[in-house]
Design a protein around this motif. Structure first.
Motif, PDB file in Angstrom:
ATOM      1  N   LYS A   6       0.838  -1.196   0.000  1.00 48.04           N
ATOM      2  CA  LYS A   6       0.000   0.000   0.000  1.00 48.04           C
ATOM      3  C   LYS A   6       0.876   1.251   0.000  1.00 48.04           C
ATOM      4  O   LYS A   6       1.741   1.404   0.856  1.00 48.04           O
ATOM      5  CB  LYS A   6      -0.914  -0.009   1.220  1.00 48.04           C
ATOM      6  CG  LYS A   6      -1.893  -1.174   1.248  1.00 48.04           C
ATOM      7  CD  LYS A   6      -2.682  -1.196   2.548  1.00 48.04           C
ATOM      8  CE  LYS A   6      -3.536   0.042   2.718  1.00 48.04           C
ATOM      9  NZ  LYS A   6      -4.332   0.002   3.972  1.00 48.04           N
ATOM     10  N   VAL A   7       0.611   2.128  -0.956  1.00 41.66           N
ATOM     11  CA  VAL A   7       1.412   3.333  -1.133  1.00 41.66           C
ATOM     12  C   VAL A   7       0.553   4.566  -0.888  1.00 41.66           C
ATOM     13  O   VAL A   7      -0.557   4.681  -1.421  1.00 41.66           O
ATOM     14  CB  VAL A   7       1.999   3.403  -2.563  1.00 41.66           C
ATOM     15  CG1 VAL A   7       2.897   4.629  -2.702  1.00 41.66           C
ATOM     16  CG2 VAL A   7       2.755   2.134  -2.912  1.00 41.66           C
ATOM     17  N   ILE A   9       0.757   8.595  -1.476  1.00 44.07           N
ATOM     18  CA  ILE A   9       1.503   9.645  -2.149  1.00 44.07           C
ATOM     19  C   ILE A   9       0.946  11.005  -1.732  1.00 44.07           C
ATOM     20  O   ILE A   9      -0.227  11.309  -1.985  1.00 44.07           O
ATOM     21  CB  ILE A   9       1.449   9.513  -3.680  1.00 44.07           C
ATOM     22  CG1 ILE A   9       2.041   8.164  -4.121  1.00 44.07           C
ATOM     23  CG2 ILE A   9       2.206  10.654  -4.348  1.00 44.07           C
ATOM     24  CD1 ILE A   9       2.075   7.965  -5.622  1.00 44.07           C
ATOM     25  N   LEU A  20       2.536   7.767  -9.615  1.00 42.65           N
ATOM     26  CA  LEU A  20       1.301   7.031  -9.320  1.00 42.65           C
ATOM     27  C   LEU A  20       0.893   6.133 -10.476  1.00 42.65           C
ATOM     28  O   LEU A  20       0.553   4.957 -10.272  1.00 42.65           O
ATOM     29  CB  LEU A  20       0.199   8.039  -8.982  1.00 42.65           C
ATOM     30  CG  LEU A  20      -1.185   7.520  -8.594  1.00 42.65           C
ATOM     31  CD1 LEU A  20      -1.848   8.496  -7.613  1.00 42.65           C
ATOM     32  CD2 LEU A  20      -2.096   7.373  -9.819  1.00 42.65           C
ATOM     33  N   LEU A  23       3.070   3.042 -10.575  1.00 44.09           N
ATOM     34  CA  LEU A  23       2.804   2.112  -9.482  1.00 44.09           C
ATOM     35  C   LEU A  23       1.476   1.378  -9.674  1.00 44.09           C
ATOM     36  O   LEU A  23       1.370   0.182  -9.386  1.00 44.09           O
ATOM     37  CB  LEU A  23       2.817   2.849  -8.142  1.00 44.09           C
ATOM     38  CG  LEU A  23       4.180   3.431  -7.734  1.00 44.09           C
ATOM     39  CD1 LEU A  23       4.050   4.181  -6.413  1.00 44.09           C
ATOM     40  CD2 LEU A  23       5.226   2.325  -7.623  1.00 44.09           C
ATOM     41  N   TYR A  28       0.385  -1.959  -7.470  1.00 43.41           N
ATOM     42  CA  TYR A  28       0.386  -1.441  -6.101  1.00 43.41           C
ATOM     43  C   TYR A  28      -0.986  -0.850  -5.806  1.00 43.41           C
ATOM     44  O   TYR A  28      -1.696  -0.388  -6.708  1.00 43.41           O
ATOM     45  CB  TYR A  28       1.435  -0.340  -5.940  1.00 43.41           C
ATOM     46  CG  TYR A  28       2.860  -0.806  -5.836  1.00 43.41           C
ATOM     47  CD1 TYR A  28       3.482  -0.953  -4.604  1.00 43.41           C
ATOM     48  CD2 TYR A  28       3.605  -1.061  -6.988  1.00 43.41           C
ATOM     49  CE1 TYR A  28       4.811  -1.350  -4.512  1.00 43.41           C
ATOM     50  CE2 TYR A  28       4.931  -1.465  -6.915  1.00 43.41           C
ATOM     51  CZ  TYR A  28       5.522  -1.609  -5.669  1.00 43.41           C
ATOM     52  OH  TYR A  28       6.844  -2.006  -5.589  1.00 43.41           O
ATOM     53  N   SER A  29      -1.358  -0.835  -4.546  1.00 38.72           N
ATOM     54  CA  SER A  29      -2.569  -0.158  -4.087  1.00 38.72           C
ATOM     55  C   SER A  29      -2.168   1.248  -3.643  1.00 38.72           C
ATOM     56  O   SER A  29      -1.432   1.414  -2.675  1.00 38.72           O
ATOM     57  CB  SER A  29      -3.192  -0.922  -2.915  1.00 38.72           C
ATOM     58  OG  SER A  29      -4.297  -0.211  -2.371  1.00 38.72           O
ATOM     59  N   VAL A  30      -2.631   2.262  -4.375  1.00 38.99           N
ATOM     60  CA  VAL A  30      -2.145   3.622  -4.183  1.00 38.99           C
ATOM     61  C   VAL A  30      -3.260   4.544  -3.711  1.00 38.99           C
ATOM     62  O   VAL A  30      -4.378   4.511  -4.233  1.00 38.99           O
ATOM     63  CB  VAL A  30      -1.537   4.179  -5.488  1.00 38.99           C
ATOM     64  CG1 VAL A  30      -0.964   5.579  -5.260  1.00 38.99           C
ATOM     65  CG2 VAL A  30      -0.461   3.242  -6.033  1.00 38.99           C
ATOM     66  N   THR A  31      -2.933   5.374  -2.736  1.00 35.23           N
ATOM     67  CA  THR A  31      -3.825   6.437  -2.274  1.00 35.23           C
ATOM     68  C   THR A  31      -3.122   7.771  -2.470  1.00 35.23           C
ATOM     69  O   THR A  31      -1.966   7.937  -2.061  1.00 35.23           O
ATOM     70  CB  THR A  31      -4.179   6.272  -0.790  1.00 35.23           C
ATOM     71  OG1 THR A  31      -4.879   5.045  -0.602  1.00 35.23           O
ATOM     72  CG2 THR A  31      -5.053   7.431  -0.303  1.00 35.23           C
ATOM     73  N   ALA A  48      -6.347   5.162  -8.597  1.00 36.66           N
ATOM     74  CA  ALA A  48      -5.951   5.270  -7.195  1.00 36.66           C
ATOM     75  C   ALA A  48      -7.135   5.683  -6.332  1.00 36.66           C
ATOM     76  O   ALA A  48      -8.140   6.207  -6.818  1.00 36.66           O
ATOM     77  CB  ALA A  48      -4.822   6.283  -7.043  1.00 36.66           C
ATOM     78  N   HIS A  68      -0.182   2.803   5.780  1.00 39.06           N
ATOM     79  CA  HIS A  68       0.466   2.449   4.514  1.00 39.06           C
ATOM     80  C   HIS A  68       1.885   1.949   4.727  1.00 39.06           C
ATOM     81  O   HIS A  68       2.611   2.441   5.590  1.00 39.06           O
ATOM     82  CB  HIS A  68       0.475   3.655   3.567  1.00 39.06           C
ATOM     83  CG  HIS A  68      -0.878   4.006   3.026  1.00 39.06           C
ATOM     84  ND1 HIS A  68      -1.791   4.752   3.736  1.00 39.06           N
ATOM     85  CD2 HIS A  68      -1.478   3.694   1.844  1.00 39.06           C
ATOM     86  CE1 HIS A  68      -2.895   4.886   3.026  1.00 39.06           C
ATOM     87  NE2 HIS A  68      -2.736   4.251   1.874  1.00 39.06           N
ATOM     88  N   THR A 220      10.290   4.579  -9.042  1.00 38.04           N
ATOM     89  CA  THR A 220       9.891   3.168  -8.959  1.00 38.04           C
ATOM     90  C   THR A 220      11.115   2.271  -8.810  1.00 38.04           C
ATOM     91  O   THR A 220      11.083   1.286  -8.054  1.00 38.04           O
ATOM     92  CB  THR A 220       9.073   2.758 -10.188  1.00 38.04           C
ATOM     93  OG1 THR A 220       9.861   2.860 -11.376  1.00 38.04           O
ATOM     94  CG2 THR A 220       7.835   3.633 -10.327  1.00 38.04           C
TER      95      THR A 220
END
Length: 346
Positions: A6-7, A9, A20, A23, A28-31, A48, A68, A220
């Motif tokens: 979990k990322v 940003i 983003l 990723l 990746y699971s990005v917020t 995201a 995260h 990355t």
């Protein structure tokens, strides 16, 4: 990469939105932490999740950090409270036995030599020699935040993996995002308003540069390296430069000359010859920070990223400006332009 990572940003704007996208493509699971609803909708469309707030919302940033595994700060390099909130979140996770990977964005204005446009410097900084960066004065641009992160790294030890990305002059354009960088477009808007391209002083200083898409890939690659590296090993050196120099470091006069040449060709200014920027017009570029933004020598070498297999592959700054950035700027209405009012990463 596993989607379980979990990322978070902070500030997925010109730099972070490109990170983003990469990723998300790697599952990746990005917020993203964003301020405006319009941008929130764009980030959601990129795949995201979104948390709304501004950089002064320390409680929200701290809370999201605790949730995260990975945190990447790509907003302004000069906002201490948001960086402090992340560090507080890292401490809370460490107290629960959780290790966090944190990449903070600084900028090579930290290398400002005070040239104020007067001369080119032979000083080049290398990120594989930590002592070169440690020797930067404590009151240099961005340095207050960088030092707070370095102190936290010592405090947290193996409970966190922390890196500081230090990009130089950033250029480039992603047509999917329609966002422009800061320095060269600001100088172009100044030229459109005043009828000539300008540089600080003699325009002799030089700065390394990087295309934003090459920079995004560097994040990355750095993240993958940190994930695969034992925490103790990451403590040795937090600093990473990212440049595409290849003996192509332009002087600020070179940049002004390119702006002047192509605005003249487009019929937008009467004379392509660049001129010295009068101090009384600094407010139409970067105000009191003008010398530190477009009058400095700032030469860096991304030794460490290249050792990880990263290499620049996008257009150089000249092609990018002529083919991508200038056409977008010429679509703008810039008659009332009064300088750049944000803060500048590099």
């Amino acid at each position: 990469m596993s989607g379980s990572r979990k990322v978070f940003i902070v500030g997925p704007g010109f730099i972070g939105w490109n990170v983003l996208d990469l990723l998300i493509a790697e599952d990746y699971s990005v917020t993203g932490f964003v301020r405006r609803q319009e941008h929130a909708d764009q980030i959601k469309a990129s795949g995201a999740s979104v948390v709304m707030g501004d950089l002064d919302d320390k409680a929200s940033i701290r809370e999201q950090t605790t949730q995260h595994d990975i945190v990447i700060h790509t907003a302004t390099a000069d906002h201490l409270p948001s960086a402090e909130a992340i560090l507080e979140g890292l401490r809370q996770r460490a107290a629960k036995g959780l290790t966090t990977t944190y990449i903070h964005t600084s900028g090579t204005s930290v290398l400002d030599d005070g040239a104020a446009g007067a001369k080119k410097s032979d000083k080049v900084y290398h990120d594989d020699v930590r002592s070169e960066v440690d020797a930067v004065p404590d009151d240099a641009p961005h340095r207050e935040i960088d030092l707070a992160i370095v102190r936290a790294q010592r405090e947290l030890g193996e409970k966190a993996k922390i890196a500081i990305m230090i990009p130089p002059l950033i250029y480039g354009f992603n047509p999917n995002h329609k966002r422009l960088t800061i320095q060269i477009p600001t100088l172009t808007r100044f030229a459109l308003k005043h009828g000539y391209a300008a540089h600080v002083g003699a325009g002799s200083p030089v700065e390394s540069n990087i295309h934003v898409l090459d920079l995004a890939r560097a994040y990355t690659i750095l993240l993958h390296h940190l994930e695969a590296t034992p925490p103790a090993k990451t403590l040795e050196n937090p600093y990473y430069f990212c440049e595409a120099t290849d003996d192509n470091e332009p002087s600020w006069r070179d940049i002004a000359a390119l702006i002047g040449e192509h605005l003249h060709k487009a019929g937008k200014i009467p004379d392509p010859t660049p001129r010295t920027l009068p101090k009384e017009l600094y407010g139409d570029v970067f105000g009191p920070f003008t010398n530190a933004v477009i009058g400095l020598n700032s030469r860096s070498r991304a030794v460490r990223l290249r050792e990880l297999g990263w290499a620049p592959r996008e257009k150089d700054w000249r092609r990018s400006y002529v083919e991508d950035e200038l056409p977008e700027i010429l679509k703008e209405e810039v008659g009332s332009f009064e300088g750049y009012r944000g803060t500048v990463a590099s």
